[in-house]
Write an enzyme that holds these catalytic residues in place. Sequence first.
Site, short mmCIF file in Angstrom:
data_model
loop_
_atom_site.label_atom_id
_atom_site.label_comp_id
_atom_site.label_asym_id
_atom_site.label_seq_id
_atom_site.Cartn_x
_atom_site.Cartn_y
_atom_site.Cartn_z
N SER A 146 23.35 2.77 31.00
CA SER A 146 24.24 1.87 30.27
C SER A 146 25.67 2.13 30.73
O SER A 146 25.98 3.21 31.22
CB SER A 146 24.16 2.15 28.76
OG SER A 146 24.68 3.43 28.48
N ASP A 147 26.53 1.14 30.56
CA ASP A 147 27.95 1.42 30.69
C ASP A 147 28.34 2.27 29.46
O ASP A 147 27.54 2.44 28.53
CB ASP A 147 28.76 0.12 30.76
CG ASP A 147 30.12 0.35 31.43
OD1 ASP A 147 30.60 1.51 31.45
OD2 ASP A 147 30.71 -0.63 31.92
#
Length: 872
Positions: free
Chosen positions: A279-280
């Site tokens: 994920s960011d």
Amino acid sequence: MSAPHSFSIFSLILLSLSSCASSIDVPAGYVAAPYYPAPHGGWTSDWTESYRKASLLVSNMTLAEKTNVTAGTGIFMGRCVGNTGSATRVEFPSLCLQDGPLGIRNSDHNTAFPAGITVGATFDKNLMYARGVALGEEFRGKGINIHLGPSVGPLGRRPRGGRNWEGFGSDPVLQAFGGARTIEGIQSVGVIATIKHLIANEQEMYRMYNLAQPGISSNLDDRTLHELYLWPFAEGVRSGVGAVMMAYNAVNGSACSQNSYLINNILKDELGFQGFVMSDWLAQISGVASSLSGLDMSMPGDIHTIPLLGSSYWMYEYSRSILNGSVPVDRLNDAVTRILATWFQLGQDQDYPKPNFDTNTLDAEGPLYPGSLFSPTGIVNEFVDVQGNHADVARDIARDAITLLKNTNGILPLSKTAKLKVFGTDAEKNPDGINSCTDMGCDKGTLGMGWGSGSARYPYLDSPIDALKARGANFTFFNTDSFPSNSNPAASDIALVFVNADSGENYITVENNPGDRTSANLNLWHNGDKLVQDVAAKYTNVIVIVHTVGPILLEAWHDLPAVKSVLFAHLPGQEAGESLMQILFGDVSPSGHLPYTIPTSEDNYPDSLDLIGFELGQPQDTFTEGLYVDYRHFHKANITPRYAFGHGLSYTTFSFTNATITPVTPLTSTPPARPAKGTPPSYPTAIPAAAEAYWPAEAKTYRIWRYLYSWLEKADADAAAADLAAGKKYPYPPGYTTTQKPGPPAGGAQGGNPALFDTAYTVSLRVTNTGNATGRAVAQLYVQFPPGLAVDTPAVQLRDFAKTGPLAPGASQTLQLRLTRKDLSVWDVAAQNWLVPSVAGDYGVWIGEAVDRLGVRCGSATGGCVEKAFSL
Ligand SMILES: *[C@@H]1O[C@H](CO)[C@@H](O)[C@H](O)[C@H]1NC(C)=O
Ligand SMILES: *[C@@H]1O[C@H](CO)[C@@H](O)[C@H](O)[C@H]1NC(C)=O
Ligand SMILES: *[C@@H]1O[C@H](CO)[C@@H](O)[C@H](O)[C@H]1NC(C)=O
Ligand SMILES: *[C@@H]1O[C@H](CO)[C@@H](O)[C@H](O)[C@H]1NC(C)=O
Ligand SMILES: *[C@@H]1O[C@H](CO)[C@@H](O)[C@H](O)[C@H]1NC(C)=O
Ligand SMILES: *[C@@H]1O[C@H](CO)[C@@H](O)[C@H](O)[C@H]1NC(C)=O
Ligand SMILES: *[C@@H]1O[C@H](CO)[C@@H](O)[C@H](O)[C@H]1NC(C)=O
């Protein structure tokens, strides 16, 4: 990545307003279809050995060890911007993840390389690779396992978008070569590269999910996704990239970090991605759902709403969701195997250094876990110098990117004795200090990079003024952005005016621009237009030097008679000065080309490319322009820009002659059938005993407050197992299944069906230096689809490029270019495959020095090449 967001009671009220409206806001027809299950990794032959090694460890790992390696231990809970949990019993270490695409963020004794947009402007595949190697050496030297770059998304659809400068330019093929060569360079020294941000993250504002609002939804059709935004990701996967970062935003209303269609279908099945998906930072918004959707690693581990409380969607909860049967152990095993296999694939099991720096402080000693209020302290920075001779490649890129847009009467190059008057604060370093603004969040002095997580601290900044001094040039500098009254213009003076335009990441607002250029628009900053106009009113020979993140408007002064020359030096990083001098004084001819179009007005663009402002509920960004961004749009709308994509002058001239086109692989309408998937490792599917996750008593004695652990309290572990035994069911999403799929026809290997990358034609071309100076030429190859197709295609599209070495006057070099099957195909939404729309049709293969200077046409059917100017 980003810093955490703040929130307020006002936000909570908005949440209640928005939660019911969000799903119906997505325009009719845009659908985030389910795609399950997450495909297992390990089915391509180039990863078999790494998967075998990984599976041996995974078979021996406990539940708590497995969930430990899939997430970070919390924001500010270690030396790097992301730090995974470890499984030391099987000798798998905590992994260090660190920004950013142009150099090591928040560190010391590192190189601040030119930004991606500058690299794109070189149109030089060798320099793209060389910078990757140098970046890799620096990240490895600091003990970083995972480099959080390159960025190929945003693509640069929106001229005002804040982070376009981190990537390579507003064309998918330029982004693709920039990204792939960078990945190959970084990974050649054993560092895992991360291609980001998947996908369609085209503006900064409203990108994140928070308590008040869901992140912006990019709504785009399948063909646009494949032919524009996904193209560079496909090439990065084909180059063997180890990690992919999902974007903050949603696509078709579903957050990228848990969009099963994007991760499971597009990335893991169709593109055959074998590494792991992260994920960011704080972009993960669910536990079970994101796992089922194919997310493999949560960064930095915390929940997105309020970080630093020691809560995670995974870690503790991941262990629980396995014991209660909601996430199949098979999914966790696949995620862990992907992470370990990538570590083996890059050889990090052999003598890989441990982190020797700390992103949180520049002090030698400090807290080991600054996110915890009560942290043990120790040595955190060892100040290892990783710069090597990388200043050389940084300078070469900065120089070979410089793009000469205009040069009336050959005013450049300057003679050594030219008497110069230099104007503009951009010519000299920030007087407050080159690293005085956190993450470069200010625009003061020479602009070497934009702001945000994609910045790096300068070890030094060679400014244009430093370099003029070093040359002993005859100059007077006026360090002001307002025209001074005391400059005493003389007829023989040459005026150099330095101006700039900045942008960056959303968590910092600079001069009213929250990442995107909302207030600045496409204008120069600090009244740059007026400075140029005022200088041009008093001096007859004016040279304008621009440091910029992207397109700007030049109209206020471009045609003034005194403005003889305009140079874009893009974002040069630490080597801003001498690189520019080599061009200004003619040691080297300019050879950079524009990686985007320069408009005459913002009205040149369609309305869909305006920034999206505040909307109640989920902001909606619908890509109604489809394929028509940048030059594709200018052609379609028949608008002549100020400067076309690819434009760039030299001090010499070139001829392109003796072009030939040779068929290699015969085309068929549909590509040959894909190879079947190989066999990935398999494991027992039984749910582990609750005891595998019990928190050991001795581990509690060294527990760090707020740190994220994967162990469960015994009572919670037992309760989860009891829920399972009681038959408590998770509400699985529509379309959910656990039966692995064979994969779509467009897949088959890393990057897609390998037949897509068969060379259909090679093109060779003789480039001759017909002028008086030594210089380098860029040949850009664009494809024009045959006329009369049922599908609409852009007038021409870049498909390859090549750059000569330095050619002396009269010298020649033969360049080779190529076209693949994919280059000549369109994505057919119904067939879900790349089809050649006209096998017998005559594709126009145009070659030239810019999209508006195409002077050679080869025909795929005619088999010949003629000198001919392209016109719409
Ligand atoms: C978004 O919706 C469009 C239109 O239905 C569809 O073609 C496309 O595949 C969808 N994309 C994703 C990633 O779900
Ligand atoms: C790992 O291997 C060791 C030695 O063979 C064995 O004792 C242990 O039970 C294994 N652990 C797991 C979780 O499989
Ligand atoms: C998880 O990782 C942390 C940090 O490396 C470590 O302290 C802890 O022992 C690990 N937990 C397990 C179950 O191995
Ligand atoms: C299992 O645990 C996870 C993580 O806490 C939770 O999200 C999920 O709802 C639980 N499943 C059931 C059936 O209660
Ligand atoms: C700079 O040029 C001016 C005008 O030609 C000349 O008078 C002066 O001596 C020069 N200065 C240097 C340092 O060369
Ligand atoms: C290039 O073409 C010209 C005429 O078209 C010919 O005279 C010349 O020999 C060719 N050069 C090469 C290197 O093939
Ligand atoms: C090359 O130099 C000669 C002699 O200085 C000059 O006459 C000619 O115009 C120059 N040609 C070009 C293309 O600059």
